[in-house]
Design an enzyme around this catalytic site. Structure first.
Site: not given
Ligand SMILES: Nc1ncnc2c1ncn2[C@@H]1O[C@H](COP(=O)(O)OP(=O)(O)O)[C@@H](O)[C@H]1O
Ligand SMILES: [Mg+2]
Length: 200
Positions: A19, A94, A133, A139, A150
């Site tokens: 993404k 989300r 990654r 991370r 997740r």
């Molecule tokens: N919309 C959201 N609601 C709740 N938690 C969030 C949200 N966006 C991000 N997070 C938090 O940040 C973490 C990392 O998000 P993100 O960088 O978008 O992960 P990825 O791109 O790998 O799916 C999530 O696992 C969560 O803990």
């Molecule tokens: Mg991301």
């Protein structure tokens, strides 16, 4: 598209679907900001802000930051000047509760979403990418257990979000496998097919 007020997009997909990478490419092509809740939280953790302290633990465990907190961060961010001409949201909404909040935020400003890009990638592939990654970027939420958590949350909480947007006819499905450029071309084609091309 909402006339001269720019394009408003979401990008959704499982952790590791790519993404962030595609969000940057799309945002650049359309001249809109890519707004990633994950990046906002990570930046706050790095800077040791009050918000960073609040979200540090839950993020490290792969859990979701509480809706109330996440919603208020996004509401504030979307009020900023650079988001008035459109935006691409990565990592939000989300949960279905976050969908309702985004609906409220958009209604308040008389804006509408133009499309939801759904990046598809199977579990084996995303686990491979996230493990890689973890080695490259370190991370804290890219360990095997946390990745699994997740993914579970994605299935339980975020797939229903996609169902809502699918019901509204807003979803553009894109195969997330292949090179970054391959996927980017599919995203462009998918948006163009809905009359949302860069030069449309
Ligand atoms: N919309 C959201 N609601 C709740 N938690 C969030 C949200 N966006 C991000 N997070 C938090 O940040 C973490 C990392 O998000 P993100 O960088 O978008 O992960 P990825 O791109 O790998 O799916 C999530 O696992 C969560 O803990
Ligand atoms: Mg991301």
């Amino acid at each position: 598209m909402s006339g001269d007020r720019g394009i408003r997009l979401l990008i959704v997909g499982p952790p590791g679907a790519g993404k962030g990478t595609q969000a940057s490419a799309v945002a650049e092509a359309y001249g809109i900001p890519a707004i990633s809740t994950g990046d906002i939280f990570r930046a706050n953790i790095e800077q040791g802000t009050e918000l960073g302290k609040q979200v540090q633990e839950v993020m490290a465990s792969g859990g979701f930051v509480p809706d109330e907190l996440t919603n208020s961060i996004v509401a504030d961010r979307l009020k900023q000047e650079d988001a008035q001409g459109g935006f691409l949201l990565d990592g939000y909404p989300r949960t279905t509760e976050q969908v309702h909040e985004l609906d409220r935020i958009l209604a308040e400003s008389g804006a509408e979403l133009d499309a939801v890009i759904q990046l598809q990638a199977d579990t084996d592939e995303v686990v491979k990418r996230l493990t890689k990654r973890a080695l490259e970027q370190g991370r804290v939420d890219d360990t095997e257990d946390v990745i699994r958590h997740r993914q579970d949350l994605y299935r339980e909480q975020t797939e229903p979000v996609i169902a809502i947007y699918a019901e509204r006819g807003a979803v553009v499905e894109v195969d997330g496998l292949g090179t970054v450029d391959d996927v980017a071309a599919r995203v462009r084609d998918g948006l163009a097919a809905r009359g949302l091309g860069v030069h449309a």
